[in-house]
Design a protein around this motif. Structure first.
Motif, PDB file in Angstrom:
ATOM      1  N   TYR A 271      27.376 -22.670   7.984  1.00 27.11           N
ATOM      2  CA  TYR A 271      27.713 -22.333   9.358  1.00 27.11           C
ATOM      3  C   TYR A 271      26.554 -21.459   9.842  1.00 27.11           C
ATOM      4  CZ  TYR A 271      32.490 -23.383   7.723  1.00 27.11           C
ATOM      5  OH  TYR A 271      33.597 -23.961   7.167  1.00 27.11           O
TER       6      TYR A 271
ATOM      7  N   PHE B  47      24.332 -19.500  13.108  1.00 20.66           N
ATOM      8  CA  PHE B  47      24.508 -18.852  14.402  1.00 20.66           C
ATOM      9  C   PHE B  47      23.183 -18.240  14.850  1.00 20.66           C
ATOM     10  CE2 PHE B  47      29.203 -18.624  14.044  1.00 20.66           C
ATOM     11  CZ  PHE B  47      29.360 -18.769  12.680  1.00 20.66           C
TER      12      PHE B  47
ATOM     13  N   TYR C 221      22.254 -15.108  17.559  1.00 13.16           N
ATOM     14  CA  TYR C 221      22.718 -14.055  18.447  1.00 13.16           C
ATOM     15  C   TYR C 221      21.508 -13.411  19.122  1.00 13.16           C
ATOM     16  CZ  TYR C 221      27.576 -13.864  16.750  1.00 13.16           C
ATOM     17  OH  TYR C 221      28.897 -14.151  16.460  1.00 13.16           O
TER      18      TYR C 221
ATOM     19  N   LYS D 244      25.997 -21.954  18.025  1.00 18.14           N
ATOM     20  CA  LYS D 244      26.373 -22.031  16.621  1.00 18.14           C
ATOM     21  C   LYS D 244      26.445 -23.491  16.184  1.00 18.14           C
ATOM     22  CE  LYS D 244      31.336 -21.615  17.667  1.00 18.14           C
ATOM     23  NZ  LYS D 244      32.553 -20.770  17.474  1.00 18.14           N
TER      24      LYS D 244
ATOM     25  N   THR E 248      35.588 -17.061   4.307  1.00 16.23           N
ATOM     26  CA  THR E 248      35.372 -15.780   4.962  1.00 16.23           C
ATOM     27  C   THR E 248      34.639 -15.998   6.270  1.00 16.23           C
ATOM     28  OG1 THR E 248      34.351 -13.593   4.814  1.00 16.23           O
ATOM     29  CG2 THR E 248      33.205 -15.384   3.715  1.00 16.23           C
ATOM     30  N   GLY E 249      34.828 -15.085   7.200  1.00 15.27           N
ATOM     31  CA  GLY E 249      34.101 -15.170   8.451  1.00 15.27           C
ATOM     32  C   GLY E 249      32.882 -14.282   8.496  1.00 15.27           C
ATOM     33  N   LYS E 250      32.628 -13.518   7.421  1.00 11.33           N
ATOM     34  CA  LYS E 250      31.521 -12.564   7.494  1.00 11.33           C
ATOM     35  C   LYS E 250      30.196 -13.293   7.567  1.00 11.33           C
ATOM     36  CE  LYS E 250      30.817 -11.623   2.547  1.00 11.33           C
ATOM     37  NZ  LYS E 250      31.091 -10.664   1.465  1.00 11.33           N
ATOM     38  N   LEU E 251      29.244 -12.656   8.243  1.00  4.98           N
ATOM     39  CA  LEU E 251      27.945 -13.238   8.499  1.00  4.98           C
ATOM     40  C   LEU E 251      26.847 -12.499   7.733  1.00  4.98           C
ATOM     41  CD1 LEU E 251      28.179 -13.697  12.381  1.00  4.98           C
ATOM     42  CD2 LEU E 251      28.613 -15.399  10.600  1.00  4.98           C
TER      43      LEU E 251
ATOM     44  N   PHE F  91      22.932 -11.843   8.171  1.00  4.20           N
ATOM     45  CA  PHE F  91      21.940 -11.902   9.242  1.00  4.20           C
ATOM     46  C   PHE F  91      20.516 -11.873   8.705  1.00  4.20           C
ATOM     47  CE2 PHE F  91      24.174 -11.447  13.275  1.00  4.20           C
ATOM     48  CZ  PHE F  91      25.416 -11.004  12.888  1.00  4.20           C
TER      49      PHE F  91
ATOM     50  N   GLN G 292      16.492 -10.665   9.574  1.00  5.06           N
ATOM     51  CA  GLN G 292      15.969  -9.358   9.982  1.00  5.06           C
ATOM     52  C   GLN G 292      15.716  -9.256  11.479  1.00  5.06           C
ATOM     53  OE1 GLN G 292      16.397  -7.049   7.963  1.00  5.06           O
ATOM     54  NE2 GLN G 292      14.864  -6.899   6.374  1.00  5.06           N
TER      55      GLN G 292
ATOM     56  N   TYR H 298      35.447  -6.988  12.026  1.00  8.63           N
ATOM     57  CA  TYR H 298      34.312  -6.810  11.125  1.00  8.63           C
ATOM     58  C   TYR H 298      33.578  -5.513  11.467  1.00  8.63           C
ATOM     59  CZ  TYR H 298      34.921 -11.901  10.983  1.00  8.63           C
ATOM     60  OH  TYR H 298      35.447 -13.176  10.876  1.00  8.63           O
TER      61      TYR H 298
ATOM     62  N   TYR I 175      29.684  -3.941  10.795  1.00  7.50           N
ATOM     63  CA  TYR I 175      28.318  -4.166  10.334  1.00  7.50           C
ATOM     64  C   TYR I 175      27.524  -2.886  10.588  1.00  7.50           C
ATOM     65  CZ  TYR I 175      29.358  -9.222  10.599  1.00  7.50           C
ATOM     66  OH  TYR I 175      29.903 -10.477  10.436  1.00  7.50           O
TER      67      TYR I 175
ATOM     68  N   GLN J  26      23.492  -1.570  11.416  1.00  5.08           N
ATOM     69  CA  GLN J  26      22.148  -1.990  11.824  1.00  5.08           C
ATOM     70  C   GLN J  26      21.219  -0.796  11.663  1.00  5.08           C
ATOM     71  OE1 GLN J  26      21.796  -3.342  15.914  1.00  5.08           O
ATOM     72  NE2 GLN J  26      19.995  -4.570  15.430  1.00  5.08           N
TER      73      GLN J  26
ATOM     74  N   GLN K 241      16.578  -2.362   7.189  1.00 14.20           N
ATOM     75  CA  GLN K 241      17.676  -3.071   6.515  1.00 14.20           C
ATOM     76  C   GLN K 241      18.280  -4.147   7.389  1.00 14.20           C
ATOM     77  OE1 GLN K 241      18.551  -2.615   3.298  1.00 14.20           O
ATOM     78  NE2 GLN K 241      16.916  -1.111   3.160  1.00 14.20           N
ATOM     79  N   GLY K 242      17.938  -4.155   8.649  1.00 13.34           N
ATOM     80  CA  GLY K 242      18.503  -5.163   9.533  1.00 13.34           C
ATOM     81  C   GLY K 242      19.993  -4.974   9.717  1.00 13.34           C
ATOM     82  N   LEU K 243      20.689  -6.076   9.907  1.00 13.20           N
ATOM     83  CA  LEU K 243      22.134  -6.068  10.127  1.00 13.20           C
ATOM     84  C   LEU K 243      22.839  -6.388   8.823  1.00 13.20           C
ATOM     85  CD1 LEU K 243      22.490  -7.914  13.511  1.00 13.20           C
ATOM     86  CD2 LEU K 243      23.902  -5.981  12.847  1.00 13.20           C
TER      87      LEU K 243
ATOM     88  N   PHE L  80      26.520  -6.573   6.640  1.00 14.81           N
ATOM     89  CA  PHE L  80      27.972  -6.624   6.635  1.00 14.81           C
ATOM     90  C   PHE L  80      28.523  -5.455   5.825  1.00 14.81           C
ATOM     91  CE2 PHE L  80      32.185  -8.185   6.218  1.00 14.81           C
ATOM     92  CZ  PHE L  80      32.547  -8.004   4.887  1.00 14.81           C
TER      93      PHE L  80
ATOM     94  N   TYR M  74      35.533  -6.451   6.264  1.00 14.59           N
ATOM     95  CA  TYR M  74      36.157  -7.512   7.076  1.00 14.59           C
ATOM     96  C   TYR M  74      37.666  -7.449   6.886  1.00 14.59           C
ATOM     97  CZ  TYR M  74      37.571 -12.535   7.494  1.00 14.59           C
ATOM     98  OH  TYR M  74      38.184 -13.735   7.773  1.00 14.59           O
TER      99      TYR M  74
ATOM    100  N   ASP N 258      38.101  -7.444   2.907  1.00 11.07           N
ATOM    101  CA  ASP N 258      36.911  -7.723   2.091  1.00 11.07           C
ATOM    102  C   ASP N 258      35.976  -6.520   2.221  1.00 11.07           C
ATOM    103  OD1 ASP N 258      34.497  -8.531   1.033  1.00 11.07           O
ATOM    104  OD2 ASP N 258      34.410 -10.418   2.104  1.00 11.07           O
TER     105      ASP N 258
ATOM    106  N   SER O  28      33.381  -5.887   0.267  1.00  7.93           N
ATOM    107  CA  SER O  28      32.230  -6.133  -0.600  1.00  7.93           C
ATOM    108  C   SER O  28      30.922  -5.573  -0.063  1.00  7.93           C
ATOM    109  CB  SER O  28      32.086  -7.634  -0.852  1.00  7.93           C
ATOM    110  OG  SER O  28      31.899  -8.330   0.373  1.00  7.93           O
TER     111      SER O  28
ATOM    112  N   LEU P 296      28.166  -1.328  14.093  1.00  8.33           N
ATOM    113  CA  LEU P 296      28.676  -2.334  15.015  1.00  8.33           C
ATOM    114  C   LEU P 296      30.014  -2.867  14.541  1.00  8.33           C
ATOM    115  CD1 LEU P 296      25.366  -4.344  15.532  1.00  8.33           C
ATOM    116  CD2 LEU P 296      26.427  -2.816  17.180  1.00  8.33           C
TER     117      LEU P 296
ATOM    118  N   ASN Q 116      36.662 -19.900  10.322  1.00  9.05           N
ATOM    119  CA  ASN Q 116      35.500 -19.076   9.988  1.00  9.05           C
ATOM    120  C   ASN Q 116      34.306 -19.331  10.890  1.00  9.05           C
ATOM    121  OD1 ASN Q 116      36.816 -17.716   7.930  1.00  9.05           O
ATOM    122  ND2 ASN Q 116      36.352 -19.337   6.465  1.00  9.05           N
ATOM    123  N   THR Q 117      34.392 -20.338  11.738  1.00  8.49           N
ATOM    124  CA  THR Q 117      33.316 -20.574  12.694  1.00  8.49           C
ATOM    125  C   THR Q 117      33.604 -19.936  14.048  1.00  8.49           C
ATOM    126  OG1 THR Q 117      34.355 -22.684  13.233  1.00  8.49           O
ATOM    127  CG2 THR Q 117      32.554 -22.721  11.629  1.00  8.49           C
TER     128      THR Q 117
ATOM    129  N   GLN R 169      32.153 -14.348  16.870  1.00  9.79           N
ATOM    130  CA  GLN R 169      32.413 -12.923  16.730  1.00  9.79           C
ATOM    131  C   GLN R 169      31.890 -12.226  17.973  1.00  9.79           C
ATOM    132  OE1 GLN R 169      31.259 -11.220  12.936  1.00  9.79           O
ATOM    133  NE2 GLN R 169      31.846 -13.088  11.854  1.00  9.79           N
TER     134      GLN R 169
END
Lengths: 114, 115
Positions: free
Chosen positions: A32, A34, A36, A49, A99-102, A104, A106, B33, B35, B37, B41-43, B45, B48, B56, B58, B91, B100-101, B104
């Protein structure tokens, strides 16, 4: 493990020029995917997406992206960039089917020259 | 309609203090969720929540980080004994939670600065 690479940290294009932002992913199954966008002082907004079907996906603001399984890529394109497109762009992959977690990339910062 | 809201928008704290960050998701969204930023390290997770399922966790970087979601709506992210490396924009996002698609929807974030 899933991962996303955006090779270009910063890109500058002239207004009216075409744009392509690169994204490569690592994922064992059908991903999946995406894109943003984050404008200065704004939250992230979904551009488009992909999860199945037609590999060329149309999004908002005139953006499109093409899923290429053979290249593990999901590059974002726009035929003619506007000054308001200056922002940071993030590619993301879903972390799994349950899971829906993404995950990303950089991010790529786009600067638009007048 | 109202989007995802987060408070405070900015938080400055001293090293070693605890902080709480709040997220109000879009009404009716069952998935939430967090996250982070940060530069370099960027974004990332963090955690959740989906309906009544166990969250979750993790992505939480250490046991100083915890989050809860009360009544399936508002969520609070708590960082205990803050460290300078915790400085980042936190965030929150929510989604309908059907598949799951799902898109967000992100809030504007809380910028945390640890002195």
């Amino acid at each position: 493990a899933q991962s996303v690479t955006q090779p270009d940290i910063h890109i500058t294009v002239s207004e009216g020029a075409s744009l392509e932002l690169r994204c490569n992913y690592s994922y064992g199954a059908t991903p999946y995917l995406f894109w943003y966008v984050q404008s200065p002082g704004q939250g992230l907004q979904l551009l488009l997406k992909y999860f199945s079907g037609d590999t060329l996906v149309q999004g908002i603001k005139g953006f499109e992206a093409e899923f290429k399984r053979s290249q593990s890529s999901f590059n974002l394109r726009k035929p003619s960039v506007h000054w308001s497109d200056a922002a940071e762009y993030f590619c993301a992959v879903g972390a799994g089917s349950n899971t829906g977690k993404l995950i990303f990339g950089q991010g790529t910062t786009l600067q638009v020259k007048p | 309609g109202a989007g995802v809201s987060q408070s405070p928008s900015n938080k400055v704290t001293e090293k070693g203090k605890d902080v709480e960050l709040r997220c109000d998701p879009i009404s009716g969204h069952t998935a939430l969720y967090w996250y982070r930023q940060s530069l370099g390290q960027g974004l990332e997770f963090l955690i959740y929540f989906q309906g009544n399922s166990a969250p979750d966790k993790s992505g939480l970087p250490s046991d100083r980080f915890s989050a809860e979601r009360t009544g399936g709506s508002v969520s609070t992210l708590t960082i205990q004994r803050t460290q300078q490396e915790d400085s980042a924009v936190y965030l929150c996002a929510s989604s309908p939670g059907l598949v799951n698609t799902d898109t967000q929807y992100f809030g504007p974030g809380t910028r945390l600065t640890v002195l």
